[in-house]
Motif scaffolding. Structure first.
Motif, PDB file in Angstrom:
ATOM      1  N   GLY A  97       0.795  -1.222   0.000  1.00 54.90           N
ATOM      2  CA  GLY A  97       0.000   0.000   0.000  1.00 54.90           C
ATOM      3  C   GLY A  97       0.828   1.273   0.000  1.00 54.90           C
ATOM      4  N   ARG A  98       0.450   2.201  -0.850  1.00 51.49           N
ATOM      5  CA  ARG A  98       1.165   3.469  -0.976  1.00 51.49           C
ATOM      6  C   ARG A  98       0.505   4.582  -0.172  1.00 51.49           C
ATOM      7  NH1 ARG A  98       4.599  -0.083  -2.948  1.00 51.49           N
ATOM      8  NH2 ARG A  98       5.111   0.053  -5.155  1.00 51.49           N
ATOM      9  N   GLY A  99      -0.533   4.239   0.603  1.00 49.97           N
ATOM     10  CA  GLY A  99      -1.252   5.270   1.355  1.00 49.97           C
ATOM     11  C   GLY A  99      -0.590   5.632   2.670  1.00 49.97           C
ATOM     12  N   LYS A 146      -4.419  -8.083   1.339  1.00 50.55           N
ATOM     13  CA  LYS A 146      -5.635  -7.374   1.742  1.00 50.55           C
ATOM     14  C   LYS A 146      -6.818  -7.809   0.864  1.00 50.55           C
ATOM     15  CE  LYS A 146      -5.424  -2.782   2.890  1.00 50.55           C
ATOM     16  NZ  LYS A 146      -5.529  -1.330   2.597  1.00 50.55           N
ATOM     17  N   ASN A 149      -8.934   5.508  -1.996  1.00 49.94           N
ATOM     18  CA  ASN A 149      -8.638   6.637  -1.127  1.00 49.94           C
ATOM     19  C   ASN A 149      -7.876   7.711  -1.905  1.00 49.94           C
ATOM     20  OD1 ASN A 149      -7.951   8.309   0.980  1.00 49.94           O
ATOM     21  ND2 ASN A 149      -7.431   6.628   2.378  1.00 49.94           N
ATOM     22  N   GLU A 184      -5.841  12.271  -0.106  1.00 55.01           N
ATOM     23  CA  GLU A 184      -4.537  12.949  -0.117  1.00 55.01           C
ATOM     24  C   GLU A 184      -4.439  14.279   0.640  1.00 55.01           C
ATOM     25  OE1 GLU A 184      -1.229  12.426  -3.008  1.00 55.01           O
ATOM     26  OE2 GLU A 184      -2.258  14.096  -3.975  1.00 55.01           O
ATOM     27  N   GLY A 236      -9.084  10.682   5.420  1.00 50.75           N
ATOM     28  CA  GLY A 236      -8.155   9.797   4.740  1.00 50.75           C
ATOM     29  C   GLY A 236      -7.927   8.505   5.508  1.00 50.75           C
ATOM     30  N   GLU A 237      -8.212   8.538   6.810  1.00 53.25           N
ATOM     31  CA  GLU A 237      -8.109   7.312   7.617  1.00 53.25           C
ATOM     32  C   GLU A 237      -9.247   6.411   7.145  1.00 53.25           C
ATOM     33  OE1 GLU A 237      -8.492   4.329  10.548  1.00 53.25           O
ATOM     34  OE2 GLU A 237     -10.065   5.759  10.094  1.00 53.25           O
ATOM     35  N   GLU A 238      -8.951   5.135   6.919  1.00 52.85           N
ATOM     36  CA  GLU A 238      -9.911   4.319   6.171  1.00 52.85           C
ATOM     37  C   GLU A 238     -11.297   4.188   6.791  1.00 52.85           C
ATOM     38  OE1 GLU A 238      -7.692   0.765   5.517  1.00 52.85           O
ATOM     39  OE2 GLU A 238      -7.991   0.011   7.543  1.00 52.85           O
ATOM     40  N   ASN A 298      -8.066   1.016  -0.837  1.00 50.74           N
ATOM     41  CA  ASN A 298      -6.677   1.214  -1.259  1.00 50.74           C
ATOM     42  C   ASN A 298      -6.447   2.636  -1.717  1.00 50.74           C
ATOM     43  OD1 ASN A 298      -6.590  -2.098  -2.278  1.00 50.74           O
ATOM     44  ND2 ASN A 298      -4.865  -1.216  -1.170  1.00 50.74           N
ATOM     45  N   ASN A 299      -5.200   3.030  -1.606  1.00 51.82           N
ATOM     46  CA  ASN A 299      -4.754   4.348  -2.043  1.00 51.82           C
ATOM     47  C   ASN A 299      -4.743   4.427  -3.585  1.00 51.82           C
ATOM     48  OD1 ASN A 299      -1.789   5.608  -2.917  1.00 51.82           O
ATOM     49  ND2 ASN A 299      -2.991   6.910  -1.578  1.00 51.82           N
ATOM     50  N   THR A 351      -1.639   2.898  -5.181  1.00 57.44           N
ATOM     51  CA  THR A 351      -1.675   1.434  -5.107  1.00 57.44           C
ATOM     52  C   THR A 351      -2.523   0.876  -6.249  1.00 57.44           C
ATOM     53  OG1 THR A 351      -1.705   1.721  -2.691  1.00 57.44           O
ATOM     54  CG2 THR A 351      -2.088  -0.505  -3.544  1.00 57.44           C
ATOM     55  N   VAL A 370      -4.426   6.511  14.394  1.00 57.34           N
ATOM     56  CA  VAL A 370      -3.064   6.969  14.678  1.00 57.34           C
ATOM     57  C   VAL A 370      -2.851   8.468  14.416  1.00 57.34           C
ATOM     58  CG1 VAL A 370      -2.013   4.702  14.407  1.00 57.34           C
ATOM     59  CG2 VAL A 370      -2.218   6.199  12.417  1.00 57.34           C
TER      60      VAL A 370
END
Ligand SMILES: Cc1cc2nc3c(=O)[nH]c(=O)nc-3n(C[C@H](O)[C@H](O)[C@H](O)COP(=O)(O)O)c2cc1C
Ligand code: SF4
Lengths: 153, 437
Positions: free
Chosen positions: B52-54, B63, B82, B85, B165-167, B201-202, B205, B383
């Motif tokens: 994942g690139r996110g 996943k 997602n 950004e 942006g948090e899933e 997914n980002n 990705t 987080v």
């Protein structure tokens, strides 16, 4: 098409109509420029949600205005990436030329100035969103010409 | 740039319309994928070890494999891409949407085939207007050309909230609620959008998926820094550097190479003081670590994160207290307010940093600040608070002398010469948050 019809048309694209609340609020804001109590009620009516619920959602997000704003908006990125390369001077230049502080609107109701968080254009600082369209690599010297241009639109 | 894969073909001019994307072989991988059984596509993704690139670097194929097969659930299966950004310093997904929007659409359709989903949402941050227009017209064009088949792609615009942006916050927002995170488990793969299985997914990705099929999973797995950091990455280079930009490079080049050789180094004869590495959510890098390679393991060994590919250069004019303060204000404003340590802790940190900047703090406040960080990390639902705590703690620890100098000097030792001097947090938003003590 009335605003209610437009909202309901958008809502039909979603599996559940409540999902259309952000697009609906956006449509209402595009229509009226800001979200008055009446506008919120209209959104609620169209989506079968209470005004209180719509307000609780709308107030979570930064892009909605709950009081009238200027005919144009100028939003200057002041997060660190633009800040490292002089976003402060760009913002100050707008403040000086417009004689208002960030968050305020000019007395003639023309322009609202804002400082905002990272706009995602860090390779061409400073990013300034003018009526929601990005201008790249804006310098303090560009400010008078930008304002001239806006006042003529 | 011969390395470009995700942005491949768009190095000179963007590939915005279908014809130009077709001219570089666009949508060929979709046909190939649709000719395979879905599980085989997932197996290819696993083999490529695309991650994942996110920000969290979770293996993409794995996943996707968590999504139950349609006969096992009574609900539809969803994909949410997602495109929120909003991590400070991140501007790569925007580049993808502007330059190769059809590759993103192709990736969505391949992913939809792989997990047998018929409904894809792309959640794009509300500020991206031109990006929205370009992406929407690519979706419309693909639809008109019959490429979508039974799949619906809906581009949904956010309204200005980093936390979305948090899933799980993204899912709340998409369901029409305040964008607040939810506790996990249940994970979105089992109970996501409308409590149905959902793959999140980002943008980068998803856009890499056609690339994996094109170069072949085994070959893709050899690019970059195998076995863990395979393939290329869109690095977001910004700050005090001569040639900022999005650079697609294989994982594993050194930070120094990116900044000095590719980015032209720090301009104006200045020297490098720190690097905001991975995003504003992670510890800052000090110059002694510049030879660290840009892959997850090499960075991880030194306590850094690759995050969303951010490399923002701070030169020696930067006051690190001002830097930490401005970053702290961002998290304070963006905290959704659900968890006490995050909601209150982000405010405390801003107050403490302001006291340091004004020279009114005392030596013991540094340890107090670190203690506050400790009391946030790992104690919240998501987080966001940890992110604030990590970068602030790294500034206090790694630049303690500079923090100390503020006390000695009774204020900022830079006078008004710091490049961040006077940096203005959104006033109308922040005034309400900061409690005057
Ligand atoms: C506060 C916060 C903000 C986030 N913002 C984004 C974002 O803007 N874009 C993104 O792709 N992931 C973001 N993430 C990570 C997502 O939660 C999620 O891990 C990611 O979208 C998964 O996609 P990937 O596996 O393809 O990386 C964010 C996470 C947190 C905690
Ligand atoms: S950690 Fe912060 S942003 Fe995340 S859910 Fe808790 S209060 Fe909200």
């Amino acid at each position: 098409m009335s605003l209610a019809d437009e909202i309901q048309k958008v809502a039909r694209r979603y599996p559940e109509s409540k999902s259309a609340i952000l697009p609906a609020l956006r449509l209402a804001q595009e229509e009226y420029g800001w979200l008055s109590r009446e506008a919120i009620e209209e959104v609620g009516e169209a989506l079968d949600l209470t005004p209180a619920y719509c307000m609780s959602v709308a107030s979570f997000y930064d892009l909605f205005n709950f009081e009238p704003i200027g005919r144009h908006t100028i939003e200057v990125c002041t997060n660190v990436c633009c800040g490292l390369v002089n976003a402060q001077a760009v913002l100050e230049s707008f403040e000086r030329e417009l004689d208002i502080a960030p968050g305020e609107t000019t007395a003639d109701g023309e322009i609202t100035l804002r400082a905002v968080e990272c706009l995602g254009g860090c390779s061409t600082p400073t990013i300034v969103a003018i009526d929601q369209r990005y201008r790249q690599s804006v310098t303090p010297e560009d400010v008078p010409a930008i304002l001239e241009e806006l006042r003529n639109v | 740039m011969s390395e470009a894969l995700v942005l491949g073909g768009a190095e000179e001019t963007p590939l915005r319309d279908l014809a130009s994307y077709r001219a570089v072989g666009g949508y060929a991988q979709l046909l190939k994928a649709r000719a395979m059984p879905p599980q085989e596509v997932i197996a290819l993704l696993i083999e490529s070890n695309l991650r994942g690139r996110g920000g969290a670097f979770f293996p993409t194929g794995r996943k996707a494999s968590f999504i139950p097969s349609p006969e096992k659930v009574a609900k539809p299966i969803y994909i949410t891409v997602n495109a929120d950004e909003s991590e400070p310093g991140t501007f790569k997904d925007r580049e993808i949407m502007l330059r190769v929007p059809h590759r993103l659409v192709e990736g969505c359709l391949i992913a939809a085939h792989a997990i047998q989903s018929n409904f894809v949402f792309i959640y794009i941050r509300g500020e991206y207007s031109t990006e929205y227009d370009v992406l929407q017209s690519a979706v419309d064009e693909a639809n008109a050309a019959g490429l979508l088949g039974a799949v619906k792609i809906l581009v949904h615009r956010g309204a200005g909230a980093y936390i979305c942006g948090e899933e799980t916050a993204l899912l709340s927002s998409l369901e029409g609620e305040r964008g607040q995170p939810r506790s996990k488990p249940p994970f979105p793969a089992i109970e996501g959008l409308y409590a149905a299985p959902t793959l999140i997914n980002n943008v980068e990705t998803i856009t890499t998926i056609p690339v994996v099929l094109e170069v072949g999973p085994a070959e893709y797995a050899q690019i970059g820094a195998p076995p863990d950091s395979t393939g290329t990455r869109l690095f977001c280079l910004s700050g005090n550097v001569a040639r900022p930009g999005v650079y697609e490079l294989p994982h594993g080049l050194t930070t120094r190479h990116l900044i000095e050789d590719i980015g032209g180094g720090v301009p104006d004869g200045r020297s490098l003081k720190a690097v905001m590495m991975g995003g504003s959510s992670f510890p800052v890098m000090t110059p002694d670590d510049l030879d660290t390679k840009l892959d997850a393991n090499s960075l991880g060994q030194k306590g850094y994160f690759i995050g969303s590919g951010v490399v923002c250069v701070l030169d020696d004019r930067t006051c690190m207290v001002q830097f930490a303060l401005r970053v702290g204000q961002f998290y304070m404003h963006e905290s959704c307010g659900k968890c006490t340590p995050c909601r209150v802790g982000t405010r405390w940190l801003v107050q403490m940093l302001r006291a340091v900047e004004n020279g009114t703090a005392s030596e013991s406040d540094f340890d107090l600040a670190l203690d506050v960080c400790d009391r946030i990390i790992g104690k919240c639902l998501c987080v966001l608070g940890d992110s604030d705590a990590m970068i602030v703690a790294s500034c206090v620890t790694k630049f303690r002398d500079e923090f100390h100098a503020h006390l000695e000097h009774g204020g900022c030792p830079f006078g008004h010469d710091s490049s961040l001097d006077g940096l203005f947090a959104p006033s109308d938003q922040h005034a309400a948050h900061e409690v005057v003590v």
